[in-house]
Write a protein that holds these residues in place. Sequence first.
Motif, PDB file in Angstrom:
ATOM      1  N   THR A 150      54.421   3.700  20.095  1.00 12.89           N
ATOM      2  CA  THR A 150      54.193   3.751  21.537  1.00 12.89           C
ATOM      3  C   THR A 150      52.743   4.150  21.801  1.00 12.89           C
ATOM      4  O   THR A 150      52.032   4.604  20.908  1.00 12.89           O
ATOM      5  CB  THR A 150      55.122   4.781  22.192  1.00 12.89           C
ATOM      6  OG1 THR A 150      54.769   6.094  21.708  1.00 12.89           O
ATOM      7  CG2 THR A 150      56.585   4.499  21.852  1.00 12.89           C
ATOM      8  N   SER A 151      52.319   3.993  23.057  1.00 13.02           N
ATOM      9  CA  SER A 151      50.950   4.372  23.411  1.00 13.02           C
ATOM     10  C   SER A 151      50.738   5.874  23.196  1.00 13.02           C
ATOM     11  O   SER A 151      49.645   6.306  22.812  1.00 13.02           O
ATOM     12  CB  SER A 151      50.667   4.009  24.871  1.00 13.02           C
ATOM     13  OG  SER A 151      51.608   4.620  25.736  1.00 13.02           O
ATOM     14  N   GLU A 152      51.798   6.660  23.436  1.00 16.59           N
ATOM     15  CA  GLU A 152      51.694   8.102  23.218  1.00 16.59           C
ATOM     16  C   GLU A 152      51.493   8.410  21.737  1.00 16.59           C
ATOM     17  O   GLU A 152      50.686   9.271  21.371  1.00 16.59           O
ATOM     18  CB  GLU A 152      52.955   8.826  23.728  1.00 16.59           C
ATOM     19  CG  GLU A 152      53.115   8.837  25.241  1.00 16.59           C
ATOM     20  CD  GLU A 152      53.664   7.529  25.793  1.00 16.59           C
ATOM     21  OE1 GLU A 152      54.064   6.664  24.980  1.00 16.59           O
ATOM     22  OE2 GLU A 152      53.684   7.383  27.025  1.00 16.59           O
ATOM     23  N   GLU A 153      52.223   7.716  20.873  1.00 16.49           N
ATOM     24  CA  GLU A 153      52.086   7.926  19.429  1.00 16.49           C
ATOM     25  C   GLU A 153      50.698   7.497  18.943  1.00 16.49           C
ATOM     26  O   GLU A 153      50.103   8.146  18.078  1.00 16.49           O
ATOM     27  CB  GLU A 153      53.173   7.164  18.679  1.00 16.49           C
ATOM     28  CG  GLU A 153      54.565   7.761  18.837  1.00 16.49           C
ATOM     29  CD  GLU A 153      55.650   6.903  18.216  1.00 16.49           C
ATOM     30  OE1 GLU A 153      56.637   7.466  17.722  1.00 16.49           O
ATOM     31  OE2 GLU A 153      55.509   5.664  18.236  1.00 16.49           O
ATOM     32  N   LEU A 154      50.196   6.396  19.504  1.00 16.33           N
ATOM     33  CA  LEU A 154      48.855   5.950  19.143  1.00 16.33           C
ATOM     34  C   LEU A 154      47.815   6.987  19.547  1.00 16.33           C
ATOM     35  O   LEU A 154      46.858   7.244  18.806  1.00 16.33           O
ATOM     36  CB  LEU A 154      48.540   4.613  19.809  1.00 16.33           C
ATOM     37  CG  LEU A 154      49.157   3.373  19.160  1.00 16.33           C
ATOM     38  CD1 LEU A 154      48.929   2.160  20.046  1.00 16.33           C
ATOM     39  CD2 LEU A 154      48.568   3.135  17.773  1.00 16.33           C
ATOM     40  N   GLU A 155      47.989   7.585  20.708  1.00  6.21           N
ATOM     41  CA  GLU A 155      47.049   8.606  21.183  1.00  6.21           C
ATOM     42  C   GLU A 155      47.077   9.827  20.266  1.00  6.21           C
ATOM     43  O   GLU A 155      46.030  10.395  19.929  1.00  6.21           O
ATOM     44  CB  GLU A 155      47.387   9.017  22.618  1.00  6.21           C
ATOM     45  CG  GLU A 155      46.370   9.951  23.255  1.00  6.21           C
ATOM     46  CD  GLU A 155      44.994   9.322  23.378  1.00  6.21           C
ATOM     47  OE1 GLU A 155      43.996  10.076  23.336  1.00  6.21           O
ATOM     48  OE2 GLU A 155      44.899   8.086  23.522  1.00  6.21           O
ATOM     49  N   VAL A 156      48.272  10.216  19.833  1.00  4.83           N
ATOM     50  CA  VAL A 156      48.406  11.338  18.898  1.00  4.83           C
ATOM     51  C   VAL A 156      47.699  11.013  17.588  1.00  4.83           C
ATOM     52  O   VAL A 156      47.001  11.856  17.008  1.00  4.83           O
ATOM     53  CB  VAL A 156      49.895  11.666  18.651  1.00  4.83           C
ATOM     54  CG1 VAL A 156      50.052  12.621  17.460  1.00  4.83           C
ATOM     55  CG2 VAL A 156      50.517  12.282  19.891  1.00  4.83           C
ATOM     56  N   GLN A 157      47.849   9.778  17.120  1.00  4.87           N
ATOM     57  CA  GLN A 157      47.234   9.373  15.865  1.00  4.87           C
ATOM     58  C   GLN A 157      45.715   9.364  15.971  1.00  4.87           C
ATOM     59  O   GLN A 157      45.018   9.821  15.066  1.00  4.87           O
ATOM     60  CB  GLN A 157      47.735   7.991  15.454  1.00  4.87           C
ATOM     61  CG  GLN A 157      47.150   7.489  14.131  1.00  4.87           C
ATOM     62  CD  GLN A 157      47.898   6.300  13.587  1.00  4.87           C
ATOM     63  OE1 GLN A 157      48.976   6.430  13.038  1.00  4.87           O
ATOM     64  NE2 GLN A 157      47.328   5.113  13.763  1.00  4.87           N
ATOM     65  N   ILE A 158      45.193   8.836  17.077  1.00  4.56           N
ATOM     66  CA  ILE A 158      43.746   8.817  17.279  1.00  4.56           C
ATOM     67  C   ILE A 158      43.196  10.241  17.293  1.00  4.56           C
ATOM     68  O   ILE A 158      42.180  10.540  16.657  1.00  4.56           O
ATOM     69  CB  ILE A 158      43.388   8.092  18.596  1.00  4.56           C
ATOM     70  CG1 ILE A 158      43.576   6.582  18.429  1.00  4.56           C
ATOM     71  CG2 ILE A 158      41.950   8.400  19.008  1.00  4.56           C
ATOM     72  CD1 ILE A 158      43.356   5.790  19.700  1.00  4.56           C
ATOM     73  N   THR A 159      43.887  11.129  18.008  1.00  4.22           N
ATOM     74  CA  THR A 159      43.451  12.529  18.081  1.00  4.22           C
ATOM     75  C   THR A 159      43.459  13.166  16.696  1.00  4.22           C
ATOM     76  O   THR A 159      42.531  13.885  16.319  1.00  4.22           O
ATOM     77  CB  THR A 159      44.371  13.328  19.026  1.00  4.22           C
ATOM     78  OG1 THR A 159      44.317  12.751  20.331  1.00  4.22           O
ATOM     79  CG2 THR A 159      43.939  14.789  19.112  1.00  4.22           C
ATOM     80  N   ARG A 160      44.500  12.881  15.920  1.00  6.79           N
ATOM     81  CA  ARG A 160      44.620  13.433  14.571  1.00  6.79           C
ATOM     82  C   ARG A 160      43.470  12.943  13.679  1.00  6.79           C
ATOM     83  O   ARG A 160      42.797  13.736  13.029  1.00  6.79           O
ATOM     84  CB  ARG A 160      45.969  13.024  13.974  1.00  6.79           C
ATOM     85  CG  ARG A 160      46.250  13.599  12.590  1.00  6.79           C
ATOM     86  CD  ARG A 160      47.613  13.142  12.085  1.00  6.79           C
ATOM     87  NE  ARG A 160      47.930  13.715  10.788  1.00  6.79           N
ATOM     88  CZ  ARG A 160      48.497  14.886  10.596  1.00  6.79           C
ATOM     89  NH1 ARG A 160      48.820  15.626  11.649  1.00  6.79           N
ATOM     90  NH2 ARG A 160      48.759  15.340   9.384  1.00  6.79           N
ATOM     91  N   PHE A 161      43.252  11.631  13.661  1.00  7.12           N
ATOM     92  CA  PHE A 161      42.183  11.073  12.838  1.00  7.12           C
ATOM     93  C   PHE A 161      40.819  11.598  13.276  1.00  7.12           C
ATOM     94  O   PHE A 161      39.957  11.880  12.442  1.00  7.12           O
ATOM     95  CB  PHE A 161      42.183   9.546  12.905  1.00  7.12           C
ATOM     96  CG  PHE A 161      43.313   8.896  12.162  1.00  7.12           C
ATOM     97  CD1 PHE A 161      44.140   9.617  11.315  1.00  7.12           C
ATOM     98  CD2 PHE A 161      43.548   7.535  12.290  1.00  7.12           C
ATOM     99  CE1 PHE A 161      45.172   9.013  10.620  1.00  7.12           C
ATOM    100  CE2 PHE A 161      44.579   6.911  11.597  1.00  7.12           C
ATOM    101  CZ  PHE A 161      45.391   7.660  10.760  1.00  7.12           C
TER     102      PHE A 161
END
Length: 216
Positions: A10-21
């Motif tokens: 989801t877009s929320e999961e993608l945002e979490v991943q971007i923040t993590r990276f």
Amino acid sequence: MAERAGTTMTSEELEVQITRFYRIRKTVMEMLRDRDYEVAEFEVAMTKEEFREKYGEEPKREHLVIRKAKRSNAAEHIFVFFPDEAKVALKTIKTYHARLMAENVQRAILVVQQDITPSARQLTSEMSSKYHLEVFRESELLVNVKEHALVPAHEILSPEEKKALLERYTVKETQLPRMQESDPVARYYGLKRGHVVKIIRPSETGGRYVTYRLVV
């Protein structure tokens, strides 16, 4: 939306991943700079939006690979790899080993999601006489250990500074207080047995309190 192991992120999961990276990469850049590698200020100061522009909405670990040279010795380089496997297997370590050999680089940092397999760890041990491979979990790099309020300033002594210290206090290095090689701060700086660090703490009476530790 992105595909992830047969499922859709989801877009929320993608945002979490971007923040993590983004956070992991920032810590790695700070760590390399503190180890005396050539890291530009803009690489450390990169914002999350700039990270997104550079690596896209769905950043891939393979695109995060970093190579840097030492400030004090431009011929000495280090790689930072971000394997895509949750648990890094022997085949991946062999691939990195081949790249280090081909590009004449002796040091690398592996940023793993979980861990590496026993056989992969065995190979890194066998390589260690010529190729030094450090392993950090992503979770260890989400926050820079130096930013913790209880972590004082550390300075690594050069061989000459270490010799002068021992002569000044007429002590053997084995008489110094010790720091384990596995200590988070020692790992952050890439310290090995025999290194001596100068630790600077604020003094209760003002000024500063200095101690030295031998890495064992």
